[in-house]
Every structure is written in structure tokens, then in C-alpha cells.
Design a protein around this motif. Sequence first.
Motif, PDB file in Angstrom:
ATOM      1  N   ASP A  90       2.566 -17.000  -9.785  1.00 26.32           N
ATOM      2  CA  ASP A  90       3.671 -17.620  -8.785  1.00 26.32           C
ATOM      3  C   ASP A  90       4.791 -16.165  -8.399  1.00 26.32           C
ATOM      4  OD1 ASP A  90       5.880 -18.755  -8.122  1.00 26.32           O
ATOM      5  OD2 ASP A  90       6.681 -20.408  -9.850  1.00 26.32           O
ATOM      6  N   ARG A  91       4.726 -15.887  -7.719  1.00 21.55           N
ATOM      7  CA  ARG A  91       5.831 -14.502  -8.169  1.00 21.55           C
ATOM      8  C   ARG A  91       7.178 -14.385  -7.060  1.00 21.55           C
ATOM      9  NH1 ARG A  91       2.587  -9.687  -6.898  1.00 21.55           N
ATOM     10  NH2 ARG A  91       5.070  -8.427  -6.280  1.00 21.55           N
ATOM     11  N   GLY A  92       7.911 -15.537  -6.545  1.00 21.05           N
ATOM     12  CA  GLY A  92       8.580 -16.538  -6.047  1.00 21.05           C
ATOM     13  C   GLY A  92       9.156 -15.332  -4.644  1.00 21.05           C
ATOM     14  N   VAL A  93       9.863 -15.683  -4.118  1.00 20.64           N
ATOM     15  CA  VAL A  93       9.825 -14.702  -2.794  1.00 20.64           C
ATOM     16  C   VAL A  93       9.690 -13.588  -2.770  1.00 20.64           C
ATOM     17  CG1 VAL A  93      11.354 -14.873  -0.940  1.00 20.64           C
ATOM     18  CG2 VAL A  93      11.313 -16.621  -2.919  1.00 20.64           C
ATOM     19  N   ILE A  94       8.836 -13.712  -1.900  1.00 19.67           N
ATOM     20  CA  ILE A  94       8.575 -12.004  -1.505  1.00 19.67           C
ATOM     21  C   ILE A  94       9.412 -11.782  -0.225  1.00 19.67           C
ATOM     22  CG2 ILE A  94       6.425 -10.454  -1.126  1.00 19.67           C
ATOM     23  CD1 ILE A  94       6.187 -11.119  -4.045  1.00 19.67           C
ATOM     24  N   ARG A  95       9.762 -10.648  -0.122  1.00 14.04           N
ATOM     25  CA  ARG A  95      10.075  -9.829   1.079  1.00 14.04           C
ATOM     26  C   ARG A  95       9.694  -9.370   1.713  1.00 14.04           C
ATOM     27  NH1 ARG A  95      15.053  -8.137  -2.413  1.00 14.04           N
ATOM     28  NH2 ARG A  95      13.334  -8.149  -3.996  1.00 14.04           N
ATOM     29  N   VAL A  96       9.110 -10.038   3.096  1.00 14.00           N
ATOM     30  CA  VAL A  96       8.079  -8.558   3.905  1.00 14.00           C
ATOM     31  C   VAL A  96       8.842  -7.964   5.438  1.00 14.00           C
ATOM     32  CG1 VAL A  96       5.861  -8.758   5.198  1.00 14.00           C
ATOM     33  CG2 VAL A  96       6.086  -9.923   3.417  1.00 14.00           C
ATOM     34  N   GLY A  97       8.936  -7.393   5.704  1.00 17.09           N
ATOM     35  CA  GLY A  97       9.060  -6.734   6.957  1.00 17.09           C
ATOM     36  C   GLY A  97       8.325  -5.834   7.666  1.00 17.09           C
ATOM     37  N   ARG A 141      14.976  -3.614  -1.007  1.00 16.10           N
ATOM     38  CA  ARG A 141      15.639  -4.922  -0.216  1.00 16.10           C
ATOM     39  C   ARG A 141      14.355  -5.339   1.155  1.00 16.10           C
ATOM     40  NH1 ARG A 141      19.614  -1.857   4.161  1.00 16.10           N
ATOM     41  NH2 ARG A 141      18.336  -0.080   2.759  1.00 16.10           N
ATOM     42  N   LEU A 142      12.744  -4.592   0.905  1.00 18.78           N
ATOM     43  CA  LEU A 142      11.573  -5.307   1.153  1.00 18.78           C
ATOM     44  C   LEU A 142      10.418  -4.722   0.225  1.00 18.78           C
ATOM     45  CD1 LEU A 142      11.943  -4.366   4.398  1.00 18.78           C
ATOM     46  CD2 LEU A 142      11.615  -6.438   3.725  1.00 18.78           C
ATOM     47  N   ASP A 143       9.599  -6.086  -0.369  1.00 20.75           N
ATOM     48  CA  ASP A 143       8.841  -5.507  -1.355  1.00 20.75           C
ATOM     49  C   ASP A 143       7.668  -4.844  -0.849  1.00 20.75           C
ATOM     50  OD1 ASP A 143      10.135  -6.712  -3.196  1.00 20.75           O
ATOM     51  OD2 ASP A 143       9.804  -8.563  -2.553  1.00 20.75           O
ATOM     52  N   VAL A 144       7.415  -5.117   1.184  1.00 24.60           N
ATOM     53  CA  VAL A 144       6.324  -5.044   1.924  1.00 24.60           C
ATOM     54  C   VAL A 144       7.086  -5.203   3.216  1.00 24.60           C
ATOM     55  CG1 VAL A 144       4.045  -4.569   2.593  1.00 24.60           C
ATOM     56  CG2 VAL A 144       4.530  -5.465  -0.045  1.00 24.60           C
ATOM     57  N   ALA A 145       6.417  -3.671   3.688  1.00 24.33           N
ATOM     58  CA  ALA A 145       6.634  -3.236   5.023  1.00 24.33           C
ATOM     59  C   ALA A 145       5.681  -3.090   5.514  1.00 24.33           C
ATOM     60  CB  ALA A 145       7.862  -2.507   5.324  1.00 24.33           C
ATOM     61  N   LEU A 146       5.438  -3.592   6.821  1.00 27.09           N
ATOM     62  CA  LEU A 146       4.774  -3.491   7.753  1.00 27.09           C
ATOM     63  C   LEU A 146       5.009  -2.258   9.318  1.00 27.09           C
ATOM     64  CD1 LEU A 146       1.363  -4.716   8.589  1.00 27.09           C
ATOM     65  CD2 LEU A 146       2.636  -6.244  10.445  1.00 27.09           C
ATOM     66  N   THR A 147       4.742  -1.222   9.200  1.00 30.41           N
ATOM     67  CA  THR A 147       5.126  -0.157   9.377  1.00 30.41           C
ATOM     68  C   THR A 147       4.192   0.829  10.795  1.00 30.41           C
ATOM     69  OG1 THR A 147       6.970   2.046  10.169  1.00 30.41           O
ATOM     70  CG2 THR A 147       5.538   1.625   8.153  1.00 30.41           C
ATOM     71  N   MET A 148       3.908   1.546  10.995  1.00 32.12           N
ATOM     72  CA  MET A 148       3.603   2.392  12.109  1.00 32.12           C
ATOM     73  C   MET A 148       3.784   3.851  11.595  1.00 32.12           C
ATOM     74  SD  MET A 148       5.261   1.661  15.687  1.00 32.12           S
ATOM     75  CE  MET A 148       5.058   0.211  15.512  1.00 32.12           C
ATOM     76  N   PHE A 161       5.881   5.917  -2.996  1.00 33.17           N
ATOM     77  CA  PHE A 161       5.696   4.521  -1.849  1.00 33.17           C
ATOM     78  C   PHE A 161       3.925   4.921  -2.025  1.00 33.17           C
ATOM     79  CE2 PHE A 161       9.220   6.128   0.394  1.00 33.17           C
ATOM     80  CZ  PHE A 161       9.875   5.006   0.703  1.00 33.17           C
ATOM     81  N   ARG A 162       3.089   3.735  -1.971  1.00 31.03           N
ATOM     82  CA  ARG A 162       1.933   2.466  -1.862  1.00 31.03           C
ATOM     83  C   ARG A 162       2.008   2.887  -0.358  1.00 31.03           C
ATOM     84  NH1 ARG A 162      -2.283  -1.574  -4.485  1.00 31.03           N
ATOM     85  NH2 ARG A 162      -3.755  -1.448  -3.422  1.00 31.03           N
ATOM     86  N   VAL A 163       0.303   3.548   0.828  1.00 30.87           N
ATOM     87  CA  VAL A 163       0.579   3.458   1.836  1.00 30.87           C
ATOM     88  C   VAL A 163      -0.903   3.060   1.847  1.00 30.87           C
ATOM     89  CG1 VAL A 163      -0.127   4.248   3.888  1.00 30.87           C
ATOM     90  CG2 VAL A 163       2.114   4.680   2.363  1.00 30.87           C
ATOM     91  N   ASP A 164      -1.276   1.445   2.317  1.00 26.82           N
ATOM     92  CA  ASP A 164      -2.338   1.016   2.642  1.00 26.82           C
ATOM     93  C   ASP A 164      -2.487   0.237   4.594  1.00 26.82           C
ATOM     94  OD1 ASP A 164      -3.942   0.034   0.100  1.00 26.82           O
ATOM     95  OD2 ASP A 164      -1.330  -0.607  -0.020  1.00 26.82           O
ATOM     96  N   GLY A 280       2.867   1.317  -7.465  1.00 26.75           N
ATOM     97  CA  GLY A 280       2.692   0.511  -9.109  1.00 26.75           C
ATOM     98  C   GLY A 280       2.463  -0.437  -8.342  1.00 26.75           C
ATOM     99  N   SER A 281       2.977  -1.000  -7.127  1.00 21.68           N
ATOM    100  CA  SER A 281       2.395  -2.505  -6.778  1.00 21.68           C
ATOM    101  C   SER A 281       1.971  -2.491  -6.099  1.00 21.68           C
ATOM    102  CB  SER A 281       3.886  -2.972  -5.712  1.00 21.68           C
ATOM    103  OG  SER A 281       4.149  -2.280  -4.039  1.00 21.68           O
ATOM    104  N   SER A 282       1.368  -4.116  -5.718  1.00 19.99           N
ATOM    105  CA  SER A 282       0.024  -4.695  -5.248  1.00 19.99           C
ATOM    106  C   SER A 282       0.641  -5.297  -4.111  1.00 19.99           C
ATOM    107  CB  SER A 282      -0.716  -5.332  -6.025  1.00 19.99           C
ATOM    108  OG  SER A 282      -1.653  -5.820  -5.460  1.00 19.99           O
ATOM    109  N   PRO A 283       0.528  -5.379  -2.668  1.00 20.98           N
ATOM    110  CA  PRO A 283       0.391  -5.635  -1.564  1.00 20.98           C
ATOM    111  C   PRO A 283      -0.145  -7.572  -1.617  1.00 20.98           C
ATOM    112  CG  PRO A 283      -0.843  -3.876  -0.824  1.00 20.98           C
ATOM    113  CD  PRO A 283      -0.432  -4.249  -2.132  1.00 20.98           C
TER     114      PRO A 283
END
Length: 309
Positions: A90-97, A141-148, A161-164, A280-283
Motif C-alpha cells: 500500500d503505497r498511497g498515491v504515486i505521482r507519474v509524469g 513533485r513527481l515520483d516517476v517521470a517517463l521522459t526521453m 537519479f535512477r534511470v531505467d 534509492g527508489s523503485s519504479p
Amino acid sequence: MIDVRRLQLLQALEHHRTVAATAEALNVTPSAVSQQLAVLAKEAGVPLVERQGRRFLLTGAARVLLRRAHVIFAEMERATADLAEYAQGDRGVIRVGSFSTGISDLVAPALARLRTSHPEWSFEVVQAEPEESAEMVRSGRLDVALTMSTRHLPASGDPDFRVDPVMVELLDAILPYQHPLAARTSLHLAEDLSDQDWIMSAPGTAWHECVSGAANQAGFQPRVVHTVDDFSAVFSLVQAGLGIALMPRLAWTGLHAPQIVVRGVRETARRHIVALSRAGSSPEPLLTAVREAASKVPVPSVGPFAIAG
């Protein structure tokens, strides 16, 4: 004891260099930044900034503290992840951009899948362009961002940062239905498209940088006759026979536009889509779901026409 949130503010000052820029990035007032820095200096017991004209410079003590900050923040992220695992996911709200086409073709299908497989997770989606994604992740402001892969992506090895990797997105040729090249199943970037009238976005945008970079590498400069940033406007211009475009694959998938032909291009431009999160986070499980959505992105038809009216 040093307040971690104030330490994050000091790190932001190191990154943005001025109090005004730091305040703008964190959406607070410059006076609030100055006040919090003063409190942090009292907590640390040593001066952390010194004024030089209108600028604040970090002291040696501040740099000693910041050398530990990356480890502290990464451990905080790991602790949050451990607590979430202990609480049975139960992670609550995950903010995704994400940029616009990433939302429609990757994030939305991924979240639809997660609603079934991980019903205890909740997500909040925010449109975030590549030039702003990193700072939004850095500031929380974001937990995970999908970017390029653009110049706005943090440098490789950035400890914040962690980049996957998610996918490599190719750019395809968008042609009018009646175009002489429309009967071809695939095209060559330089040989077939260098003398065409091009439709592109404005210089400085991610799309423009990607296309012009590939064209320059292929040995030519596109002859841009129309400059637009909205993909629907691009398709309208192509439909009218006013030019061709090299467009990201995610921009045309699912499109139902008459009189448009989509063709694969050899030596085409490409961009790497990644998931950006704090060190340190996990997406997960979002990353796995987004990668699955990416694997289902269609490719241009090998038949005579891809989209006809």
C-alpha cells in the motif's frame, strides 16, 4: 538534528546557483529559501552560504554536507520502499509524469493493467515535458517521470537519479496518400527525403532536435516549410499535401486519419524513452507495466498503404 527537507533545499541551491532560481524551481518565495537556509546553518552549527553581491555561494562546510546528501536521500527512498513492502504494497498515491504521447500510449495502458493486478496502488498522472521532468522528480513533485533522451536528461551517473530504459522509439515518415514515395514499403532518410518539403516543430524542442540531428548525421539539412508543435496540425498539413514529416512512432499509433501514409525509414532518428526516479527508489510495478505497453506499440505496415481514407 539536520532537517532533511532543508538539506534538499541546500542541494537545490547548489543545482540552480541562485536563490531566485531555487525558489522558482521549488515553487516558494525567495525569502522562504533564505529563511530555511539560515535555519539549516543553525542546525549544522556552521555557515553554509555566504553572500557575494546578489548571489549566495556555498561554503566549504556546505559542500562537505552535500557530499553526504546523495547517500542520505537514497537511503530515505529505500526506507520508504521498505515500509511500503512491509505494509503489503500500500503505497498511497504515486505521482507519474510523462510527455503527452507517452501518457496515451504507455502510461494509460500500463495503469489500466495495474488497476487489475495491483488494485491497492493509486496513481496520479501529470503531463510533464522532458525539459521539466528531472526537476519535478528531484523536488518530489513527481515520483516517476517517463521522459526521453534529450539534453534535459540528467547526466549518466548523476547520484540524484535512477534511470531505467523503457523502449527505443523510432521516427517514421508521414506522407500524403498521393505522394510518389507512398508506394514504397520503406524509405532511406537521405536518399529519399532530403529534397522534400518538411514539417517540423520549433528549434529547441525535443522533436526538432531529434529530427535535425538525424538529418545532419545523414548529411543534409531539412528544408522546413512549416513550423508547428501540435501533432494533429502536422497531420492536417500532410493530408493537404503541404509537406512530409518524420514523427515519433508514439505520435501516430492509434491514429485514424484519411489520406495519410506511414513508412519506416532506414537510418532514421530514434530516441530512448526512460523512466526517471530518485536514487534509492523503485519504479516497480509501474516500470514492468510500461515496458509491456511499449512492446505492443505497432510498427508501420509493410503493405502498400498504412492509413487510407
